[in-house]
Design an enzyme around this catalytic site. Structure first.
Site, short mmCIF file in Angstrom:
data_model
loop_
_atom_site.label_atom_id
_atom_site.label_comp_id
_atom_site.label_asym_id
_atom_site.label_seq_id
_atom_site.Cartn_x
_atom_site.Cartn_y
_atom_site.Cartn_z
N SER A 173 -18.88 -19.08 -25.03
CA SER A 173 -17.93 -20.10 -24.59
C SER A 173 -18.69 -21.26 -23.96
CB SER A 173 -16.97 -19.49 -23.56
OG SER A 173 -16.11 -20.48 -23.05
N GLY A 174 -18.42 -22.47 -24.46
CA GLY A 174 -19.10 -23.66 -23.96
C GLY A 174 -20.35 -24.01 -24.71
N THR A 178 -16.54 -25.39 -31.34
CA THR A 178 -15.43 -26.19 -31.86
C THR A 178 -15.91 -27.55 -32.35
OG1 THR A 178 -13.94 -25.07 -30.32
CG2 THR A 178 -13.16 -27.12 -31.32
N ASN A 222 -16.66 -22.23 -19.02
CA ASN A 222 -16.30 -23.40 -19.82
C ASN A 222 -14.94 -23.89 -19.39
OD1 ASN A 222 -16.13 -25.38 -21.73
ND2 ASN A 222 -15.87 -24.02 -23.47
N SER A 225 -12.42 -23.54 -22.97
CA SER A 225 -12.86 -22.42 -23.78
C SER A 225 -11.76 -22.01 -24.75
CB SER A 225 -13.22 -21.24 -22.87
OG SER A 225 -13.55 -20.10 -23.64
N SER A 226 -12.15 -21.83 -26.03
CA SER A 226 -11.20 -21.35 -27.03
C SER A 226 -11.02 -19.86 -26.84
CB SER A 226 -11.73 -21.63 -28.44
OG SER A 226 -11.89 -23.01 -28.64
N GLY A 417 -18.51 -15.69 -29.76
CA GLY A 417 -19.73 -14.92 -29.86
C GLY A 417 -19.70 -13.72 -28.92
N GLU A 419 -20.13 -11.63 -25.82
CA GLU A 419 -20.12 -11.97 -24.39
C GLU A 419 -19.88 -10.71 -23.59
OE1 GLU A 419 -18.49 -16.55 -24.03
OE2 GLU A 419 -17.02 -14.94 -24.16
#
Length: 1337
Positions: A173-174, A178, A222, A225-226, A417, A419
């Site tokens: 994330s971050g 995207t 993030n 974050s998605s 990814g 995490e």
């Protein structure tokens, strides 16, 4: 991280480490630290003596079986591809990424088939349309790493193989997933060149604010974050143009709706709605501040610094009323919730707190505990939000639907990814499970590519051991695995988290090495993933997954009947649903060709270009980059083509080896001599494969050879300098010895005698000098006395004589000055007269050659001018005489009035004689000048008579030509009236007809001389009938072969014949006939251009003829603006009855279209030659710029005869130029075309130079300047200096100069600013960062 393979490799290949070698040792702060060995290491030593980069001495304990990894040579530092490193290990990868990211500001790096993208946390100017076009059509190894290079590779493989492609973008994330996915979609929309591509791209990009609002949230890592995975399929038709798109989503983090950790937020949309609560369109939702709702204030962070939720709501302001209702799903807001959803509040409260249990005999309503009621409420909220999210995605897909059939697609997977957090939810467990599946697919793909590479090169295939994570996947998804046990527990009426965990402990603890139970906890478990261990713990997993509020409370809506018990599909758990969707995704990915992008987060503080080695190393392990390196390192990671190896290591070859013609054989012989262990390399068909460390060994041999050569050069130079110094010292010693020995020969007696003689001479000479001085003094005084008296008396007499002469001198000098001025002015007039006569003579000669009538007019003018000049000369002589007499009278009058009687009678005769002599000399001078002018006039008269004679002879010759043309015309009109056009087109053209067409077109349209009257007067028209139009167009346009017309006749022949037909239609005053002929002519030209749109000669020919035809229509249109340079005869032949301005505009537009296609064809032909010829080809010998390359490179053969060189470019330019000249293209159009070609060459070369780090070197600057000189010489040979094509190469020339100049001091920077005026600051900065050193071979 332990690297057993590399430790074994070092133990086998490098049992000893030597002084000055550099190694990597572990470090707590930087993960790895570079150190230099200060003492030789021998087998059995327990310590390694090293010195760190800060100068610290260290005795590092080592295990002989696991020596520290070696550092790569400096030539490999900053490589584009990590697999090109000679030593492949974790510290080398980290260091290479750090150098590129921090020092060179490069965020993209290849790692085999992976593109590693590091988030710079800063906007970079590397995503413009110019960059897209620079990467379009390029091979992946030809340019610097970029997200556009991956997109181009996917697009190219799709078009070449007709196979679907996938781009898998993953990362933390971050990390920028995207943004990377968005740039790939933008690239496809740009290069597909579809008329609707912008619309599709806008639709896809327009969906981003909506999906980000409802699917993104603030986390601890993030701010945006998605929290879901997205797979976007971009559909292409058979022309590979975008026609639509489709979006699939995976695993929305629904738990975030009801729970957020500290310093985290719920989904953005809730805060946007709360911030816009006072807007009129949202007042009916009865919202308040985000702090009022439990679902939005749980994380304690309702505001993101620098983010305006109200402004963001403008982007997502649609019909999202249902989102506002979710916030009301709390105890105190239950009434508002029911009111907005039109529900019965009492029944809603009842079924949120009770459960209905249906048996075969009865139905039991059972109250729930507080915890169960809270879980039921949260489950309802998550269910509603999940359905809403799916609804929004469905509506987006409807907007992106397309008519027709999809031919191929490129999928862009933007997925989370691997995490790990302090508290890992069930969603996080599923995310890691998805990454396990993707990692397995990635490993198999890498293994497959390695096998294909070996088979293609005929290298013996050996089994490569790689990490297989199938056991972890079996642990999760196999029968009686974690997910199946979870599904089983969810389907039980009394399933609990404790029972599920107990089943896991019973089945896997001490039975599966990948599953562990924490020592101090009974509510969590640990799974050993491929990247790290992850502990999954959550107070309640079963209840949220198994309870569906609709199963028992579907009848809460008013006037709705109670439905039957839920079926099996409704009871499907989240785990099984995700497993099914993941399986579908894997099937899709396995059916496509994957391309991998791994996004890396360089630091947690979001600082631009800051590199945290610990965080990066952790992500590299998690995303599979190091696994790719490990797989590559087990085989032959370093791969060189034979040409590259020969160019790089020719210094290691002997003269005998270099005498062999076959370069491939030379490489084999050299390697067998240099590397005794033949297992360390393999010879493929086009490449040489090296095991890890062998390239570094060859680099060491090469550097040793260069060092030895430098020592030899230094030895010779220093010997020469010392010999020169010794000879100077020897000569000086000889001179000193000479003088010293001479001094010793002088005795003391000789010195005394010499001193006594000197003293005697001194006194004697003094006496004689004093006596002579006294005598001279007396004589000088006497002479001075007499001289001074004489001079005084003489001066007095002179003053008396000259006292009255001053006035006379003043007037005389004034008169002389005026005369001198008049002489000078008259001399200038004579020079001007002579120059003008010469100029008029030149013009007259030029006009005589052009046309006879113009010569006659010019001669008459010259004669008139000659007469005028003679008249002017006579006038000037008369004026001169008058002025002379007047001046004489004036001077005489004034002198008599102002002089005394004595002066007049004594000095007047003297001055009169002086003036008369002066006037006589001036008169003689003027007479000589007049004689010269008369001679020039006679010479001009003779030239004029000679020109008149030549003109009469030329008229006689022209009359004979006209008589012959008339005879041939009569014969051809009688013999071939009906078949007029077919002989023109066919190869057996009648010679007399060819002469007729040429002379008639050129003479009848442009000649001014009168043709002698024959039986019929021919006036430059061609008679035809309307039914002959199709035959004319067919033979004259459609079937005409340019080469035959250009070689055998004249280039503009079709245009002139067409205009002759136009004149005939105008002569008949037939509007329909003229209109019909013009339409079929224009349609014919369009058709032939369309059919031969890629034929350069045809386009050049018809561009020339269209331009000629258009000029004829303008010149003979009758408009004054186009008739300024016409002769009377040409004006007589103008069109009389029709205004063809409309057709002129159509022809002008057609000529522009032909010109554009003409330029495109030239650019397409020369574009593939530009980068190989201008950048890659090495014509300057003596310096090597080649470096080892990795997986991302082009396969090249040993035979380099087909490669493009600078000669290829010059030959192509010469072909273009000769074709344009043969076709008679207008000189201005030709110059413009050449200028555009040179601009293309300069632009493509400059863009490729800045986008390729390996090309930015001092040596390459020398090569580019050499190539530019070739282009300038070509312009000079073709007399195209006036085309300004040279100026278009100025930016490239400045860039080449910039590669060679020093860039150290402030003076260097000032010089760069003054010189590089055509380069932008970004270009200068980019070039300076990419400079590499020039190595002498």
């Amino acid at each position: 991280m332990v690297w057993p393979f590399f430790t074994f490799l070092h133990a086998v290949l490098f049992c000893r480490l030597y002084t000055n070698q550099e190694v990597w040792i572990p470090d707590n702060e930087e993960v790895w630290q570079s150190a230099e060995i200060t003492k030789n290491y021998k087998t059995g030593d327990c310590f390694l003596h090293v010195q760190l980069e800060d100068g610290t001495e260290l005795n590092y304990p080592v295990d002989p079986a696991a020596l520290p990894p070696l550092r790569n040579p400096d030539i490999l530092v900053g490589e584009n591809d990590l697999t090109a490193l000679s030593y492949l290990h974790e510290p080398a990868v980290l260091h290479n990424l750090k150098v590129r990211f921090v020092e060179s500001k490069l965020i993209y790096t290849y790692s085999g088939i992976i593109l590693v993208a590091i988030n710079p946390y800063k906007q970079l100017p590397i995503y413009g349309d110019a960059i897209i076009h620079a990467y379009s059509g390029q091979n992946m190894g030809d340019m610097d790493p970029h997200i556009f290079a991956v997109a181009e590779e996917a697009y190219k493989q799709m078009a070449r193989n007709n196979k679907n492609q996938s781009i898998i973008v993953s990362g933390e994330s971050g990390a920028g997933k995207t943004v990377s996915a968005r740039y790939t979609m933008r690239y496809f929309a740009t290069v597909s060149k579809s008329s609707s591509n912008a619309d599709v791209e806008d639709k896809v990009l327009a969906s981003n604010p909506i999906t980000e609002a409802v699917g993104n949230a603030k986390t601890t890592r993030n701010d945006n974050s998605s929290r879901f995975g997205k797979y976007t399929e971009i559909s292409f038709d058979q022309s590979y143009q975008i026609i639509g798109a489709n979006m699939r989503t995976y695993l929305l983090e629904k738990s975030r709706v009801v729970f957020q950790s500290e310093n985290e937020r719920n989904y953005h949309i809730f805060y946007q709605l709360c911030a816009s609560a006072m807007q009129p369109e949202f007042k009916h939702l009865k919202l308040g501040s985000a702090e009022e709702f439990n679902y939005t204030r749980m994380g304690g962070s309702t505001v993101i610094e620098g983010v305006d939720d109200r402004a963001n709501m403008v982007e997502t302001q649609k019909t999202f009323a249902l989102l506002g209702k979710l916030l009301g799903l709390e105890d105190k807001h239950l009434n508002i919730f029911c009111e907005l959803l039109d529900l019965n509040c009492d029944k809603m409260a009842q079924w949120l707190c009770h459960r209905k249990i249906i048996t075969t005999s009865e139905t039991v309503i059972k109250p729930m505990t507080r915890a169960q009621a809270v879980n039921a409420r949260d489950a309802l909220a998550k269910k509603i939000y999940s359905h809403l999210f799916d609804f929004i995605v469905e509506r987006i897909n409807q907007a992106l639907q397309f008519p027709g059939k999809q031919h191929t697609f490129i999928g862009v997977l933007d997925i989370y990814g691997f995490e790990t957090f302090d508290v890992n939810s069930f969603e996080q467990f599923c995310i890691n499970y998805a990454n396990e599946k993707l990692q397995q697919q990635f490993n198999l793909h890498v293994f497959k590519l390695e096998q294909e590479e070996y088979m293609k090169e005929d290298i013996p295939w050996t089994l490569i051991d790689f990490y297989d994570n199938q056991p972890v996947i079996d642990l999760i998804e196999a029968k009686m695995g974690i997910l199946e046990l979870l599904d089983e527990e969810c389907l039980l009426p009394h399933g609990t988290d404790g029972n599920w965990l107990q089943k896991l402990y019973n089945n896997f603890v001490n039975k599966n090495a990948l599953f562990e139970k924490p020592r101090m906890s009974n509510t969590s478990f640990i799974v050993q993933h491929f990247a790290d261990k992850v502990e999954c713990k959550q107070p309640s997993i079963i209840s949220p997954l198994s309870i569906s509020p609709f199963s028992s409370s579907i009848n809460i809506k008013s006037a709705r009947p109670v439905l039957k018990s839920p079926n099996k599909q409704l009871r499907m758990t989240v785990g099984s649903k995700f497993r099914s969707s993941l399986s579908l995704l894997m099937v899709t990915l396995n059916a496509t060709t994957p391309h991998y992008v791994r996004c890396i987060k360089p630091n947690d503080e979001k600082l631009p270009f800051e590199f945290d080695s610990k965080r990066v190393a952790q992500q590299l392990r998690a995303c599979g980059v190091l696994e790719t390196i490990r797989i590559s390192a087990q085989s032959y990671p370093s791969r060189w083509t034979y040409i590259e190896f020969f160019s790089r290591y020719s210094i290691l070859m002997t003269q005998q080896e270099l005498s062999i013609n076959d370069k491939k054989q030379i490489c084999k012989i050299v390697l067998q001599r240099l590397i005794q262990d033949h297992n360390q390399y393999q010879f493929g068909r086009t490449k040489i494969f090296f095991r890890a460390g062998q390239v570094a060994y060859l680099e060491k041999l090469r550097s040793d050879k260069l060092r030895h050569a430098c020592i030899m050069i230094q030895k010779s130079v220093r010997g020469w300098l010392h010999r020169k110094k010794f000879l100077r010292m020897k000569q000086a010693a000889i001179i000193i010895q000479q003088y010293f020995r001479g001094q010793q020969a002088i005795t003391a007696r000789t010195l005394k005698q010499t001193w006594a003689a000197i003293i005697i001479q001194k006194y004697c000479r003094g006496y004689l000098v004093r006596r002579l001085c006294q005598l001279i003094h007396v004589a000088a005084v006497t002479i001075q006395a007499y001289t001074r008296g004489f001079l005084a008396r003489k001066k007095y007499r002179k003053m008396l004589e000259e006292h009255k002469a001053v006035i006379l001198q003043k007037y005389a000098r004034a008169w002389l000055a005026r005369r001198r001025f008049q002489n000078i002015r008259r001399f200038v007039l004579n020079i001007q007269l002579s120059y003008r006569v010469q100029q008029l003579q030149k013009k007259m000669e030029e006009q005589v050659r052009d046309t006879s009538q113009f010569m006659i007019c010019k001669m008459l003018k010259l004669e008139n001018q000659n007469k005028e000049l003679q008249e002017q000369k006579e006038t000037l002589e008369i004026k001169l005489q008058e002025k002379t007499e007047e001046m004489k009278g004036t001077i005489t009058k004034r002198s008599f009035q102002q002089r005394s009687y004595y002066i007049c009678h004594v000095l007047s005769p003297f001055f009169n004689r002086v003036l008369e002599s002066h006037f006589q000399s001036q008169k003689e001078t003027y007479e000589k000048e007049i004689e010269g002018l008369n001679f020039k006039v006679e010479h001009l008269s003779q030239d004029i008579n000679h020109l008149q004679k030549l003109f009469r002879e030329e008229n006689d010759i022209n009359d004979g030509i006209r008589l012959e043309v008339s005879r041939l015309t009569s014969e051809n009109l009688v013999r071939s009236r009906e078949n007029f056009f077919s002989p023109i087109v066919c190869s057996n053209v009648n010679i007399s007809l060819a002469v007729y067409l040429q002379v008639i077109v050129l003479l009848c349209l442009t000649a001014e001389a009168h043709v002698p009257t024959l039986s019929k007067e021919y006036i430059g028209m061609m008679e035809y009938k309307k039914e002959d139009e199709e035959r004319i167009i067919q033979n004259l346009i459609l079937d005409l072969k340019p080469r035959g017309v250009v070689v055998n006749m004249i280039p503009g022949l079709p245009a002139h014949i067409l205009f002759m037909c136009v004149r005939y239609a105008d002569y008949l005053n037939d509007a329909d006939m003229l209109k019909s002929f013009m339409n079929v002519t224009i349609d014919g030209i369009k058709q032939v251009v369309k059919e031969h749109s890629e034929d350069f000669e045809m386009l050049s020919f018809w561009l020339s003829n269209t331009h000629y035809f258009l000029n004829c229509l303008k010149q003979y249109s009758g408009e004054e603006g186009f008739m300024k340079c016409n002769t009377p005869r040409q004006n007589k032949n103008c069109l009389k009855h029709f205004d063809l301005s409309e057709y002129r505009q159509i022809l002008s537009d057609l000529a522009i279209c032909i010109y554009h296609q003409f330029i495109i064809v030239m650019e397409n032909n020369i574009q593939p030659m530009i980068v190989p010829g201008m950048l890659e080809y090495e014509s300057l010998q003596g310096i090597s710029g080649l470096k080892p390359t990795g997986f991302r490179k082009r396969s090249s053969s040993i035979d380099d005869t087909d490669t493009y060189t600078m000669t290829s470019i010059l030959q192509q330019l010469s072909y273009f130029y000769s074709t344009m000249c043969q076709n008679g293209l207008d000189p201005e159009l030709l110059k413009q075309a050449v200028k555009q070609l040179f601009f293309l060459i300069g632009a493509i070369t400059l863009n490729s130079l800045f986008l390729r780090k390996d090309m930015c070197s001092c040596r390459k600057g020398m090569q580019i300047r050499c190539n530019i000189s070739y282009l300038e010489e070509w312009l000079k040979d073709k007399n195209l200096q006036s085309s300004n094509a040279k100026e278009t190469l100025e930016p490239l020339s400045q860039a080449a100069w910039l590669l060679q100049v020093k860039k150290i001091t402030d003076d260097d920077a000032k010089e760069i600013c003054e010189h590089c005026t055509s380069l932008s600051t970004v270009q200068v900065h980019s070039s300076a960062f990419h400079i590499t050193t020039c190595v002498v071979v």
